[in-house]
Scaffold this motif. Sequence first.
Motif, short mmCIF file in Angstrom:
data_model
loop_
_atom_site.label_atom_id
_atom_site.label_comp_id
_atom_site.label_asym_id
_atom_site.label_seq_id
_atom_site.Cartn_x
_atom_site.Cartn_y
_atom_site.Cartn_z
N GLU A 1 0.81 -1.16 0.09
CA GLU A 1 0.04 0.03 -0.09
C GLU A 1 0.84 1.37 -0.07
OE1 GLU A 1 -3.44 1.92 2.85
OE2 GLU A 1 -2.27 0.60 3.56
N LEU A 2 1.92 1.22 0.73
CA LEU A 2 2.92 2.32 0.99
C LEU A 2 3.32 2.69 -0.51
CD1 LEU A 2 5.66 3.01 3.75
CD2 LEU A 2 6.29 3.09 1.29
N THR A 3 3.75 1.60 -1.13
CA THR A 3 4.43 1.84 -2.63
C THR A 3 3.63 2.27 -3.40
OG1 THR A 3 5.75 -0.32 -1.98
CG2 THR A 3 5.91 0.62 -4.15
N GLN A 4 2.37 1.85 -3.71
CA GLN A 4 1.45 2.65 -4.35
C GLN A 4 1.11 3.70 -4.24
OE1 GLN A 4 0.77 0.84 -7.23
NE2 GLN A 4 2.18 -0.77 -6.35
N ILE A 5 0.91 4.30 -3.18
CA ILE A 5 0.72 5.44 -2.59
C ILE A 5 1.60 6.31 -3.15
CG2 ILE A 5 0.39 7.18 -0.37
CD1 ILE A 5 -1.16 4.67 0.85
N ALA A 6 3.13 6.22 -2.75
CA ALA A 6 4.21 6.80 -3.13
C ALA A 6 4.05 7.31 -4.77
CB ALA A 6 5.35 6.41 -3.02
N LEU A 7 4.10 6.03 -5.51
CA LEU A 7 4.07 6.10 -7.02
C LEU A 7 2.93 6.98 -7.28
CD1 LEU A 7 5.25 2.63 -7.92
CD2 LEU A 7 6.52 4.46 -7.65
N LYS A 8 1.91 6.93 -6.99
CA LYS A 8 0.77 7.58 -7.40
C LYS A 8 0.92 9.27 -6.85
CE LYS A 8 -4.42 7.87 -7.10
NZ LYS A 8 -5.68 7.50 -6.61
N ALA A 9 1.56 9.46 -6.01
CA ALA A 9 1.63 10.84 -5.61
C ALA A 9 2.84 11.55 -6.50
CB ALA A 9 2.25 10.91 -4.09
N TYR A 10 3.86 10.60 -6.66
CA TYR A 10 4.79 11.05 -7.74
C TYR A 10 4.19 11.39 -9.05
CZ TYR A 10 8.15 8.94 -4.41
OH TYR A 10 8.76 8.65 -3.25
N ASP A 11 3.38 10.64 -9.33
CA ASP A 11 2.58 10.82 -10.70
C ASP A 11 2.00 11.81 -10.93
OD1 ASP A 11 4.20 8.52 -11.75
OD2 ASP A 11 2.53 7.05 -11.61
N LEU A 12 1.16 12.21 -9.84
CA LEU A 12 0.35 13.13 -9.81
C LEU A 12 0.92 14.48 -9.70
CD1 LEU A 12 -2.72 12.21 -7.39
CD2 LEU A 12 -2.96 12.65 -9.69
N LYS A 13 2.11 14.60 -9.00
CA LYS A 13 3.07 16.00 -8.95
C LYS A 13 3.50 16.12 -10.20
CE LYS A 13 6.02 18.28 -5.78
NZ LYS A 13 6.87 18.31 -4.76
N LYS A 14 4.14 15.18 -11.08
CA LYS A 14 4.41 15.21 -12.34
C LYS A 14 3.57 15.93 -13.36
CE LYS A 14 6.68 12.88 -16.30
NZ LYS A 14 7.01 11.61 -16.70
N GLN A 15 2.25 15.11 -13.00
CA GLN A 15 1.08 15.81 -14.06
C GLN A 15 0.81 17.31 -13.57
OE1 GLN A 15 -2.33 13.32 -13.48
NE2 GLN A 15 -3.66 14.46 -14.85
N TYR A 16 0.65 17.70 -12.31
CA TYR A 16 0.57 18.86 -11.74
C TYR A 16 1.43 19.93 -12.61
CZ TYR A 16 0.76 23.18 -8.99
OH TYR A 16 0.76 24.42 -8.57
#
Length: 359
Positions: free
Chosen positions: A186-201
Motif C-alpha cells: 500500500e505504501l509503495t502504491q501511494i508513493a508512486l501515485k503521489a509522484y505521478d500526480l505531482k508530475k502531472q501537476y
Amino acid sequence: MKSEIGSNFWEYDLNKKRKIKFWWESPEFNKIFLKSGRNAFKAISDNIKVNRKNILFPAYHCETESEPWYENGWKVDYYSIETDFSVNPEKLEQYILDYNPSVIVIQSYFGFEALNSKCDDVLRKYKNKGGIIIEDITQSLISNIRHTVADYYVASFRKFFAIPDGGVLISRQIINIDNIEPSNEELTQIALKAYDLKKQYFQIKNKSIKDNFRKLYLELNDLISENDKLVSMSDIGLEILNGVDAGEITERRQQNYKYLYEKLSKINFLYIPRYIEDIAICPLFLPVLISENKCREDLQKYLAQNDIYCPIIWKKSHNIEKCSLETQKIYDHILCFPIDQRYDYDDMQRIVSVLREWK
C-alpha cells in the motif's frame, strides 16, 4: 526553470541501471534493507546486546533516530555540535568520560564531514574499551564519507531522490535480526501515485491535482513514520535505488551549491557554515544560519509565498532538555535551501533574486 523549488521529490526511473556501486555494497559488508532509516535504528535498538542501556547521541539530530532507544528503555545523553556542523574532539572525549555510554551515535551533516582525525582517535580509544559505535550516513549517503571505526552504519534513502521507502542497516559483522515483515505494498502504491500526480501537476497546473498529491504525500509520511515493527524495503524501492546515478546527482548538487554559496554569502543576514572543498562531497541542502536581528519564520514564509520551500532541519526534540549554546544556535537559526538535482542555474538565480527583495 521550475515553477516551485523544494518540497517532495517526484521524478523516478524504473529502467535505469546504476554502474557505480556505493561503498557499502562491497561484499565485506552485511546489509539488511528496511522501510526507513528509523526502522533500521529500531532494528539495532531492539537487538543490540549490552550490559548498560546508555547511549550518547549528537544533540543536533532528527528525533526519529533517538525515539526507538527511548522506547526500548535506554538512557539517552547528548554531546554538542558546533555551529559549523562539526564535532569538537576535546568536548567529545569529555562527554564520553562524563556519561560512560555503552553506545555512541555519530553522523555528518548536509553531506559534509563532521568528525576530524582527532575525533576518530577519541572514538578508537572508546571502542578499544568495549564501546559500540553507530554511524548515521543518511546525510552523507552519496559523499565519500564514512568512519571505519564504526560497528554499524544506518541510512535512509528518501532524502536524496524520489523513492517510496528505503533504509539500510550495514555492518562488517553478521547481522542476526528476525521478525522482519514483508514490505508494505500500500505504501509503495501511494508513493508512486503521489509522484505521478505531482508530475502531472507541473504539466497542467491544476490546483485540484496539487491538493490530491499533497494528501497522498501526507499519507505516505504517516505510513513511513509507523515504527512499531520491522518492515522490509519494497522491491520497487530497491529497483529505483539500483538505477540512481550518483555521479549526475553529485555534479548538479555541487554546481547549485557553489553558485548559491557565492551569491548568498554576500547577504549580510545569512551565515553559511560550509563550502565545498572536496570533489567527493554531495551536499544535501545549502544550510544557512539567519542572523538574530531577522525572523527566520518570516523569511521562510516569504520564500514559500514565492514558491520556494526551505525546510528547517530540524526542530529540537522535546527529549533534549538542554544543549550547548552552539547547538542551540543551529536549532534557532537554521534554514535550508534546496540545491538538488531537480534544479539548474535558472532556479538558483531565482532564489537569489527573491532573497534580495526581502525586507
